[in-house]
Design an enzyme around this catalytic site. Structure first.
Site, PDB file in Angstrom:
ATOM      1  N   ASP A 193      -6.304   5.435   2.423  1.00  0.00           N
ATOM      2  CA  ASP A 193      -6.086   3.905   3.280  1.00  0.00           C
ATOM      3  C   ASP A 193      -6.940   4.011   4.807  1.00  0.00           C
ATOM      4  O   ASP A 193      -6.689   4.732   5.612  1.00  0.00           O
ATOM      5  CB  ASP A 193      -4.696   3.834   3.646  1.00  0.00           C
ATOM      6  CG  ASP A 193      -4.529   2.128   3.894  1.00  0.00           C
ATOM      7  OD1 ASP A 193      -3.444   1.623   3.086  1.00  0.00           O
ATOM      8  OD2 ASP A 193      -5.229   1.477   4.388  1.00  0.00           O
ATOM      9  N   ASP A 227      -8.080  -1.377   5.317  1.00  0.00           N
ATOM     10  CA  ASP A 227      -7.038  -2.189   6.258  1.00  0.00           C
ATOM     11  C   ASP A 227      -7.791  -3.299   7.171  1.00  0.00           C
ATOM     12  O   ASP A 227      -8.571  -2.916   7.640  1.00  0.00           O
ATOM     13  CB  ASP A 227      -6.475  -1.127   7.061  1.00  0.00           C
ATOM     14  CG  ASP A 227      -5.065  -1.814   7.525  1.00  0.00           C
ATOM     15  OD1 ASP A 227      -4.177  -2.290   6.849  1.00  0.00           O
ATOM     16  OD2 ASP A 227      -4.758  -2.251   8.883  1.00  0.00           O
ATOM     17  N   GLU A 286      -9.064  -4.847   2.200  1.00  0.00           N
ATOM     18  CA  GLU A 286      -8.129  -5.855   2.361  1.00  0.00           C
ATOM     19  C   GLU A 286      -8.524  -7.099   3.063  1.00  0.00           C
ATOM     20  O   GLU A 286      -8.639  -6.805   4.750  1.00  0.00           O
ATOM     21  CB  GLU A 286      -6.593  -5.086   3.100  1.00  0.00           C
ATOM     22  CG  GLU A 286      -5.639  -6.197   3.299  1.00  0.00           C
ATOM     23  CD  GLU A 286      -4.435  -5.719   4.093  1.00  0.00           C
ATOM     24  OE1 GLU A 286      -5.057  -5.508   5.344  1.00  0.00           O
ATOM     25  OE2 GLU A 286      -3.545  -6.110   4.254  1.00  0.00           O
ATOM     26  N   HIS A 332       3.081  -2.732   0.128  1.00  0.00           N
ATOM     27  CA  HIS A 332       3.930  -2.278   1.186  1.00  0.00           C
ATOM     28  C   HIS A 332       4.301  -3.486   2.383  1.00  0.00           C
ATOM     29  O   HIS A 332       5.002  -3.351   3.108  1.00  0.00           O
ATOM     30  CB  HIS A 332       3.461  -1.094   1.799  1.00  0.00           C
ATOM     31  CG  HIS A 332       2.313  -1.338   2.516  1.00  0.00           C
ATOM     32  ND1 HIS A 332       1.081  -1.486   1.853  1.00  0.00           N
ATOM     33  CD2 HIS A 332       1.966  -1.392   3.742  1.00  0.00           C
ATOM     34  CE1 HIS A 332       0.082  -1.671   2.763  1.00  0.00           C
ATOM     35  NE2 HIS A 332       0.589  -1.683   3.989  1.00  0.00           N
ATOM     36  N   ASP A 333       3.418  -4.423   1.882  1.00  0.00           N
ATOM     37  CA  ASP A 333       3.681  -5.569   2.851  1.00  0.00           C
ATOM     38  C   ASP A 333       4.429  -6.755   2.219  1.00  0.00           C
ATOM     39  O   ASP A 333       4.519  -7.918   3.061  1.00  0.00           O
ATOM     40  CB  ASP A 333       2.112  -6.153   3.357  1.00  0.00           C
ATOM     41  CG  ASP A 333       1.406  -5.224   4.054  1.00  0.00           C
ATOM     42  OD1 ASP A 333       0.370  -5.204   4.357  1.00  0.00           O
ATOM     43  OD2 ASP A 333       2.271  -4.293   5.084  1.00  0.00           O
TER      44      ASP A 333
HETATM   45  O1  TEU Z   1      -1.941  -5.742   6.753  1.00  0.00           O
HETATM   46  C1  TEU Z   1      -2.606  -6.944   7.637  1.00  0.00           C
HETATM   47  C2  TEU Z   1      -1.690  -8.044   6.963  1.00  0.00           C
HETATM   48  O2  TEU Z   1      -2.383  -8.987   6.979  1.00  0.00           O
HETATM   49  C3  TEU Z   1      -0.279  -7.998   7.041  1.00  0.00           C
HETATM   50  O3  TEU Z   1       0.222  -7.484   8.185  1.00  0.00           O
HETATM   51  C4  TEU Z   1       0.112  -9.377   7.035  1.00  0.00           C
HETATM   52  O4  TEU Z   1      -0.368  -9.971   8.090  1.00  0.00           O
HETATM   53  C5  TEU Z   1       1.523  -9.494   7.202  1.00  0.00           C
HETATM   54  O5  TEU Z   1       2.113  -8.243   6.513  1.00  0.00           O
HETATM   55  C6  TEU Z   1       2.046 -10.650   6.393  1.00  0.00           C
HETATM   56  O6  TEU Z   1       3.429 -10.608   6.550  1.00  0.00           O
HETATM   57  C7  TEU Z   1      -2.461  -4.386   7.020  1.00  0.00           C
HETATM   58  C8  TEU Z   1      -1.518  -3.505   6.513  1.00  0.00           C
HETATM   59  O7  TEU Z   1      -1.428  -3.579   5.031  1.00  0.00           O
HETATM   60  C9  TEU Z   1      -0.196  -3.489   7.355  1.00  0.00           C
HETATM   61  O8  TEU Z   1       0.745  -2.765   6.796  1.00  0.00           O
HETATM   62  C10 TEU Z   1      -0.233  -3.395   8.821  1.00  0.00           C
HETATM   63  O9  TEU Z   1       0.655  -3.554   9.283  1.00  0.00           O
HETATM   64  C11 TEU Z   1      -1.416  -4.233   9.134  1.00  0.00           C
HETATM   65  O10 TEU Z   1      -2.412  -4.380   8.423  1.00  0.00           O
HETATM   66  C12 TEU Z   1      -1.876  -3.588  10.754  1.00  0.00           C
HETATM   67  O11 TEU Z   1      -2.432  -2.522  10.226  1.00  0.00           O
END
Ligand code: TEU
Ligand code: CA
Length: 557
Positions: A98, A199, A255, A328-329
């Site tokens: 990642d 990311d 992403e 994970h989000d």
């Molecule tokens: O996620 C970015 C992102 O778009 C998400 O945080 C999204 O905005 C949110 O979860 C929607 O509810 C990436 C990673 O996947 C996330 O885990 C990190 O918190 C974020 O970037 C910052 O690095």
């Protein structure tokens, strides 16, 4: 067909903190992952996407990196990582890292230097601005609530952080930043890793002049339109491709918050000039409401069918697609789109895994793991949820009950409860005190029980993966053209795949009710059933589909 290994792969995402704890400190780690490689090999996946394992103060659980070339203390050592990579490769499993380079941790040496003085040589590694009329330089909001700007007393300026204030955004317009990132990426590629998930890579170029955004109705802050798909993003990714990616046989997935079809055709162009594929987020935004994600609103199947079909059809021949519901989000898809039942988990998996693109399975999705009844603020760990509580409840915009319901429906912690390995204490995840609560249903939903049950969700996923990776229909599933067969139904998701004269028909009842359905498939079509979550799989023109019925057949063209 321009065959590529990453087009033919099935990728399994591991969130190391919650996967398997090998030393009893209640936190998952690299040696815990090593212990479970045979489980992943049994499932049949061939690539692991490893969420960040680098040194981090864990303000955002590793997405705030303080040393890109060393392993977080809680997860182990670089030696443990090298062992994991070697053992995974020995099983034919690749490892994709990642890459979090839109921002670092505020504890990264670069930022410590940058913030030390206005004329420090690293000052321009980050995005510093003078106050505007004594306030923040613009109206941008952080994804984790509040302003995207933090005032720094020492030098009397603000720095930008699109996420937490401990995650300062790097200044990608500075060629020295790009040099450092590309050097670090090369170091990891030379260690033998197999690619990167990047990311929020769509955010690395911000609109010139950092203008105010359109104020959000709920928060009042400017949105992401000025921080995604910016003026130089494709230039920087082409440079990354030329200086690093093109030198290795690796895969890349970006992403891309805010990505559109037109932008995706650039990020994931088949000409290989940038990335291999992107994660789009339109489909996982279909159940947001006017206030955003903290709602129990459910998405309509028709909206989902139309969005996924749009991405299937409009990237065809232009760019490669990724296929995901969970990560994970995101909340657990079996709760979000299904009814927590194994039948609904299998129907959802059927919908996704017969589409065109590289499928991603998030840890526990293959077991049908569900959302978690957190019940109270004390059980939450995610900075996004906790900050939202402060911003929305304390300001009176939502009641505590409303927000808690929204968090239990859509919160990221739903995906971060410990992997459920067996019915022993703490689901076999740890012998210590887990860092986050275990979902109470681990006694029923766990890997040990499902490995023994050939009708389990686990074995259904294993069969889906085998069909894609090692069956007479593999090329048809990976490279066949997609066509939605019934745009109108808000209950049934059905589509076909075609390649070289062979055709698949996929039919899923996405409700918990019996549905009388006209398939339009007449009797003369010879039908080989590839998979189903019911024993009775006779395909006829008019069918009574039981709850969550799902099946895929080969039919005559
Ligand atoms: O996620 C970015 C992102 O778009 C998400 O945080 C999204 O905005 C949110 O979860 C929607 O509810 C990436 C990673 O996947 C996330 O885990 C990190 O918190 C974020 O970037 C910052 O690095
Ligand atoms: Ca541990």
């Amino acid at each position: 067909m321009d065959k590529k290994w990453w087009k033919e792969s099935v990728i399994y995402q591991i969130y190391p903190r919650s996967f398997c704890d090998s030393n009893g400190d209640g936190i998952g780690d690299l040696n815990g992952i090593r212990k479970k490689l045979n489980y992943l090999h049994e499932l049949g996946i061939n690539v692991i996407w490893l969420s960040p394992v680098y040194k981090s103060p864990n303000d955002d659980n590793g997405y705030d990196i303080s040393d890109y070339q060393d392993i977080m203390d809680e997860f182990g050592t670089l030696k443990d990582f090298d062992e994991l990579l070697k053992e995974a490769h020995a099983l034919g499993i690749k490892i994709v890292m990642d890459l979090v380079v839109n921002h670092t941790s505020d504890e990264h040496p670069w930022f410590i230097e940058s913030r030390s003085s206005r004329d420090n040589e690293k000052r321009d590694f980050y995005i510093w601005r003078e106050p505007k009329d004594g306030h923040e330089p613009n109206n941008w909001g952080s994804c984790f609530s509040g302003s995207a700007w933090e005032y720094d007393d020492k030098t009397g300026m603000y720095y930008l952080h699109c996420f937490s204030k401990k995650q300062p955004d790097l200044n990608w317009d500075n060629p020295k930043v790009r040099d450092e990132v590309f050097r670090m990426m090369t170091w990891w590629c030379d260690k033998g890793i197999d690619g990167f998930r990047m990311d929020v890579i769509s955010m690395i170029s911000k609109v010139e002049g950092l203008p105010d955004g359109k104020p959000d109705e709920t928060t009042g802050f400017g949105g992401l339109e000025n921080t995604t798909n910016g003026p130089h993003v494709h230039e920087y990714l082409k440079e990354m491709n030329q200086r690093v990616l093109s030198k290795y046989d690796i895969m890349t997935v970006g992403e891309c918050a805010g990505v559109t079809i037109e932008e995706a055709k650039k990020y994931a162009s088949l000409d290989g000039s940038e990335l291999n594929m992107v994660f789009q987020f339109e489909h996982v935004g279909l159940d947001y409401d006017e206030h955003g994600k903290w709602t129990t609103k459910r998405m309509s199947l028709k909206d989902l069918k139309r969005n996924l079909s749009k991405w299937q059809n409009e990237l065809e021949g232009k760019a490669w697609n990724s296929l995901f519901f969970d990560n994970h989000d995101q909340p657990r898809i079996v709760s979000r789109l299904g009814d927590d039942s194994p039948l609904s988990a299998k129907a959802i998996a059927t919908v996704l895994h017969f589409m065109k693109g590289t499928p991603y399975i998030y840890q526990g999705e293959e077991l049908g793991m569900t959302n978690c009844p957190f019940g109270s603020l004390e059980n939450l760990r995610d900075i996004e949820e906790i900050n939202a509580y402060d911003a929305l409840v304390k300001s009176g915009k939502m009641t505590a009950e409303e927000l808690m319901a929204g968090i239990e429906a859509k919160g990221r912690d739903n995906a971060r409860t410990p992997m459920q390995w067996d019915a022993s204490e703490n689901a076999g995840f740890t012998t210590g005190q887990p860092w986050i609560m275990v979902n109470p249903n681990y006694t029923v939903i766990n890997a040990e029980a499902e490995l023994k049950d050939e009708n389990s969700v686990f074995h259904y996923y294993r069969k889906l993966i085998e069909l894609r990776r090692n069956s007479e229909w593999s090329d048809l599933i990976v490279y066949g053209n997609y066509s939605l067969t019934d745009d109108n139904s808000d209950e049934v998701f059905s589509y076909t795949r075609e390649l070289d004269g062979r055709k698949l028909y996929i039919l899923c009842n996405m409700t918990d009710r019996d549905i009388d359905y006209n398939t339009g498939i007449t009797d003369k079509n010879g039908k080989a059933v590839l998979i189903s979550n019911y024993a009775e799989t006779d395909l006829r023109e008019s069918m009574k589909l039981p709850p969550w019925f799902a099946a895929a057949w080969e039919i005559q063209k």
